[in-house]
Design a protein around this motif. Structure first.
Motif, short mmCIF file in Angstrom:
data_model
loop_
_atom_site.label_atom_id
_atom_site.label_comp_id
_atom_site.label_asym_id
_atom_site.label_seq_id
_atom_site.Cartn_x
_atom_site.Cartn_y
_atom_site.Cartn_z
N VAL A 29 48.03 46.90 37.56
CA VAL A 29 48.45 45.67 36.87
C VAL A 29 49.17 44.77 37.86
CG1 VAL A 29 49.86 44.73 35.01
CG2 VAL A 29 48.68 46.92 34.69
N PHE A 30 48.72 43.52 37.95
CA PHE A 30 49.39 42.52 38.77
C PHE A 30 50.07 41.52 37.83
CE2 PHE A 30 46.08 44.10 41.50
CZ PHE A 30 46.69 44.15 42.75
N ILE A 31 51.31 41.22 38.10
CA ILE A 31 52.06 40.27 37.29
C ILE A 31 52.39 39.08 38.18
CG2 ILE A 31 54.15 39.89 35.94
CD1 ILE A 31 54.17 42.97 35.46
N GLY A 32 52.05 37.89 37.72
CA GLY A 32 52.35 36.70 38.51
C GLY A 32 51.67 35.48 37.92
N ARG A 33 51.92 34.35 38.54
CA ARG A 33 51.32 33.09 38.10
C ARG A 33 50.24 32.67 39.08
NH1 ARG A 33 57.14 31.26 37.21
NH2 ARG A 33 57.41 31.61 34.98
N ASN A 34 49.22 32.05 38.56
CA ASN A 34 48.14 31.47 39.37
C ASN A 34 47.56 32.48 40.36
OD1 ASN A 34 48.59 28.90 38.16
ND2 ASN A 34 50.33 28.61 39.53
N LEU A 35 47.34 33.71 39.90
CA LEU A 35 46.76 34.75 40.75
C LEU A 35 45.27 34.49 40.96
CD1 LEU A 35 48.47 37.88 39.18
CD2 LEU A 35 49.15 36.63 41.23
N ASP A 36 44.79 34.76 42.14
CA ASP A 36 43.37 34.63 42.45
C ASP A 36 42.69 35.93 42.05
OD1 ASP A 36 40.82 34.48 43.57
OD2 ASP A 36 41.54 33.51 45.40
N HIS A 37 42.17 35.97 40.83
CA HIS A 37 41.60 37.20 40.27
C HIS A 37 40.46 37.74 41.12
CE1 HIS A 37 43.89 37.05 36.47
NE2 HIS A 37 43.83 35.74 36.66
N ALA A 38 39.58 36.87 41.60
CA ALA A 38 38.43 37.32 42.40
C ALA A 38 38.91 37.95 43.71
CB ALA A 38 37.48 36.16 42.67
N ALA A 39 39.87 37.32 44.38
CA ALA A 39 40.39 37.86 45.65
C ALA A 39 41.11 39.18 45.43
CB ALA A 39 41.32 36.85 46.31
N LEU A 40 41.88 39.29 44.35
CA LEU A 40 42.57 40.54 44.05
C LEU A 40 41.57 41.67 43.78
CD1 LEU A 40 45.51 39.32 41.79
CD2 LEU A 40 45.67 40.37 44.05
N GLU A 41 40.55 41.37 42.97
CA GLU A 41 39.55 42.40 42.67
C GLU A 41 38.80 42.82 43.93
OE1 GLU A 41 35.76 43.35 39.75
OE2 GLU A 41 36.89 41.50 39.46
N LYS A 42 38.41 41.85 44.76
CA LYS A 42 37.70 42.17 45.99
C LYS A 42 38.59 43.01 46.92
CE LYS A 42 35.38 40.09 49.93
NZ LYS A 42 35.07 38.85 50.64
N GLY A 43 39.87 42.65 47.05
CA GLY A 43 40.79 43.39 47.91
C GLY A 43 41.02 44.81 47.43
N VAL A 44 41.22 44.98 46.14
CA VAL A 44 41.45 46.31 45.58
C VAL A 44 40.19 47.17 45.71
CG1 VAL A 44 41.91 47.60 43.45
CG2 VAL A 44 43.31 45.62 44.04
#
Length: 154
Positions: A29-44
């Motif tokens: 779970v990532f908590i924050g504002r204006n997160l780049d969902h695609a970049a987070l998913e690709k990184g994880v």
């Protein structure tokens, strides 16, 4: 696992075990504002680990500034792929599952291995230089007690 900013702790709580037949699922779970969902998913997804090369009981060599023989005694120990019991009795970690840190026995003797020694990044000084990245956590306190020239408190 718990992480906030640059702080991270990654140990499992022994009070919580999977129940027999329970679906094993982990969530991140990532908590924050204006997160780049695609970049987070690709990184994880880029961090996914495949099957480990060695299993418990395998004879290996561990890179501890020189290659030392040992045996795998645990996999996935405190976030490290391998915990290795060296022939000298010391427990160390294989922090990454690559030949740079843990390899099949080479058949070379310890003297030949020591000639192939290089200057690792952790010898560059600073606060972290006392603790080797391959040294298992419970061995760090013992190593500090054995350091020559250290004044004993008491």
């Amino acid at each position: 696992f718990q992480g906030v900013h640059m702080l991270f702790s990654g140990e499992f709580d022994s009070r919580f075990r999977w129940k027999p037949g329970e679906v094993r699922e982990c969530r991140l779970v990532f908590i924050g504002r204006n997160l780049d969902h695609a970049a987070l998913e690709k990184g994880v997804m880029g961090c996914k680990v495949g099957p480990l090369r060695f299993t418990v009981g395998d004879e290996v060599e561990a890179n501890c500034e020189t290659w030392l023989p040992g045996k795998i005694v645990k996999v996935w120990d405190k976030g490290n792929p391998y915990r290795i019991k060296l022939q000298n009795g010391e427990d160390v970690w294989g922090p990454v599952d690559t030949d740079e840190f843990v390899r099949k026995p080479s058949g070379r003797d310890e003297a030949e291995n020591s000639r192939k020694r290089s200057s690792p990044w952790w010898d560059e000084g600073g606060e972290g230089a006392k603790r080797r990245p391959w040294q298992a956590q419970d061995d760090v306190a013992a190593a500090k007690e054995e350091e020559p020239g250290q004044a004993q408190e008491g």
